[in-house]
Scaffold this active site. Structure first.
Site, PDB file in Angstrom:
ATOM      1  N   CYS B  83       0.536  -1.000  -0.308  1.00  0.00           N
ATOM      2  CA  CYS B  83       0.166  -0.013  -0.001  1.00  0.00           C
ATOM      3  C   CYS B  83       0.900   1.156   0.071  1.00  0.00           C
ATOM      4  CB  CYS B  83      -0.699  -0.334   1.224  1.00  0.00           C
ATOM      5  SG  CYS B  83      -2.256   0.782   0.734  1.00  0.00           S
ATOM      6  N   HIS B 195      -3.685  -4.720   0.005  1.00  0.00           N
ATOM      7  CA  HIS B 195      -3.435  -5.724   1.021  1.00  0.00           C
ATOM      8  C   HIS B 195      -3.028  -6.897   1.422  1.00  0.00           C
ATOM      9  CE1 HIS B 195      -3.030  -1.866   3.318  1.00  0.00           C
ATOM     10  NE2 HIS B 195      -3.701  -1.652   2.669  1.00  0.00           N
ATOM     11  N   GLU B 197      -2.324  -9.327   3.286  1.00  0.00           N
ATOM     12  CA  GLU B 197      -2.934  -9.641   4.899  1.00  0.00           C
ATOM     13  C   GLU B 197      -4.331  -9.519   4.948  1.00  0.00           C
ATOM     14  OE1 GLU B 197      -1.043  -6.414   3.608  1.00  0.00           O
ATOM     15  OE2 GLU B 197      -1.853  -5.262   5.921  1.00  0.00           O
TER      16      GLU B 197
END
Lengths: 252, 214
Positions: B83, B195, B197
């Protein structure tokens, strides 16, 4: 293409998931961490944990639940309920939440939205609006989980929240919430056409058709569901396949 | 074999807990650190980040991290920017005035062009698919080796990279009618605008591939 998001809204009281009607008459429906993990495995796009009574009793008990959830749930997690200060936001984010939703405190001191957006970034500030219909195409904002009228026109308030720097707006229809009778489509449509922030619609889904009806008639970005999942009335898979078959962009 | 040690750059910005949890989940040993020694001795490096570009660069400077990041990048060990972390790998951004970046990739960070008259929304928030760009045949031997083209990932941003070199673009993503660079690569240096994650199992597969490269 960007997909429409399906968000599981998990309302929590003490350590239990609860569900009421019109945000009242709450009853226990399960363990929040088990449910979040189950919805994650089923393909939910996002999880929204709401401390259902925090704003009313001025407390917040979600930290441990969030912290546990972030170890097994790898989609965005939003936390709402009882967020009153910058420190509350910092604590929620530190426990692993990606975003916080703010309603009551935003009404009391609107500058918290601006301040929080500057410190943490707009991307993690969801302005939450609880809307009650008061006339044709007119809604009033409520606080304290739909208990107290805030004296604000929902449309004007949404525009103000965008100016203050909120990153998304979640609108819950107090009239429809928990009724399983469908969304307040006119309300969602009005907001989606009036602000450029992503709109999350909440309150009223009883069937997958309610969700597709909402998507056909308003340009919302995300749809929050609760009863329909908590009471096993349908499944994330069934909701997503219906939307997909009707031509909406959905993450399958 | 012991778990690969993955340093996550700690510069007091944003939610790193998800990244720590996700890396642990795929079998790595994540270390949140801003120590030069720990970063340089790690098997791989992750530069996370959310928020404004200028603030991010300011924080990197405050913790004296610019040099050590460059040193790590020159080792050719796997390095992933996520990001804002990806954005800061570029030359500069014009978010809140022009700010110089790390310059690991050539190009600028600019606001995504949307037509507000048509009610097009910004920020770009949600799940969107990453596409194999025309310049590459497949994602073999990259951090995307285990995922299919057009897999949905979770995005939240208003700015995006305009790389100078098309050959470094690893993935593109379409937002309204605007295709932007959603991943970049040179050697073992990667940047992703989304993202991983927070992108469910496909995101975890990307992180798993990153540590497999370590």
């Amino acid at each position: 293409m960007l997909k429409k998001r399906i968000i599981a809204r998990i309302d929590i009281k003490n350590e239990f998931v609860i569900k009421g009607i019109h945000l009242e008459g709450l009853r226990k429906v399960g363990n929040p961490n088990d449910m979040a993990k189950f919805y994650y495995d089923e393909g939910i796009d996002e999880i929204f944990f709401m401390d259902a009574v925090a704003a009313y009793y001025d407390r917040n008990s979600l930290g441990e639940i969030i912290s546990k959830a972030t170890k097994s749930v790898f989609v965005p997690i939003t936390v709402g309920g009882g967020i009153r200060t910058i420190d509350d936001i910092r604590e929620a984010l530190a426990s692993g939440a990606d975003k916080v939703a703010i309603n009551t405190q935003a009404v009391r001191t609107p500058e918290i939205i601006n301040k929080a957006a500057r410190i943490f970034g707009s991307q993690c500030i969801v302005a939450s609006i609880q809307a009650k219909k008061i006339a044709h195409d007119k809604w009033e904002a409520y606080i304290d989980n739909g208990r107290e009228p805030a004296g604000l026109d929902v449309l004007q308030w949404a525009i103000k929240l965008e100016q203050l720097g909120a990153g998304e707006i979640m609108v819950t229809s107090v009239d429809q919430e928990g009724t399983k009778k469908g969304y307040d489509v006119a309300l969602c449509s009005l907001l989606a056409n009036s602000v450029s922030l992503p709109i999350i619609a909440s309150g009223g889904a009883g069937t997958p058709q309610d969700i597709s009806n909402l998507c056909r008639n308003s340009d919302v970005d995300a749809i929050a569901v609760a009863s329909i999942l908590h009471y096993n009335l349908s499944s994330i898979g069934a909701i997503k396949s219906l939307l997909h078959s009707e031509g909406f962009n959905i993450r399958l | 074999m012991s778990a690969p040690r993955i340093a996550i750059v700690d510069y007091d910005l944003g939610n790193v807990k998800s990244m720590i949890n996700a890396l642990s989940k795929v079998g790595a040993q994540p270390i949140l650190t801003n120590s030069r020694k720990e970063i340089l001795s790690a098997d791989a490096l992750v530069l996370p980040g959310v928020g404004a570009f200028s603030h991010g660069m300011q924080q990197l400077k405050k913790y004296n991290l610019i040099d050590v990041i460059h040193s790590f990048a020159s080792t050719n060990k796997p390095f992933l920017g996520v990001c804002l972390g990806m954005q800061m790998m570029f030359d500069r951004s014009n978010e809140f005035g022009e700010t110089e970046g790390l310059g690991l990739f050539s190009g600028d960070i600019k606001i995504i062009g949307v037509d507000l008259i048509k009610q097009q929304r910004l920020p770009h928030v949600g799940w969107n698919n990453i596409c194999l760009p025309g310049n590459i045949k497949n994602w073999e031997n990259t951090i995307f080796s285990e995922i299919q083209g057009n897999t949905d990932m979770y995005f939240v941003h208003s700015y995006a990279a305009s790389p100078l070199l098309n050959t470094e673009i690893l993935a593109t993503t379409l937002y309204y009618d605007h295709a932007f660079c959603s991943a970049i690569m040179r050697g073992n240096i990667y940047g992703v605008q989304f993202h991983p994650e927070k992108s469910a199992e496909p995101g975890l597969l990307i992180l798993k591939s990153l540590i497999d490269l370590a």
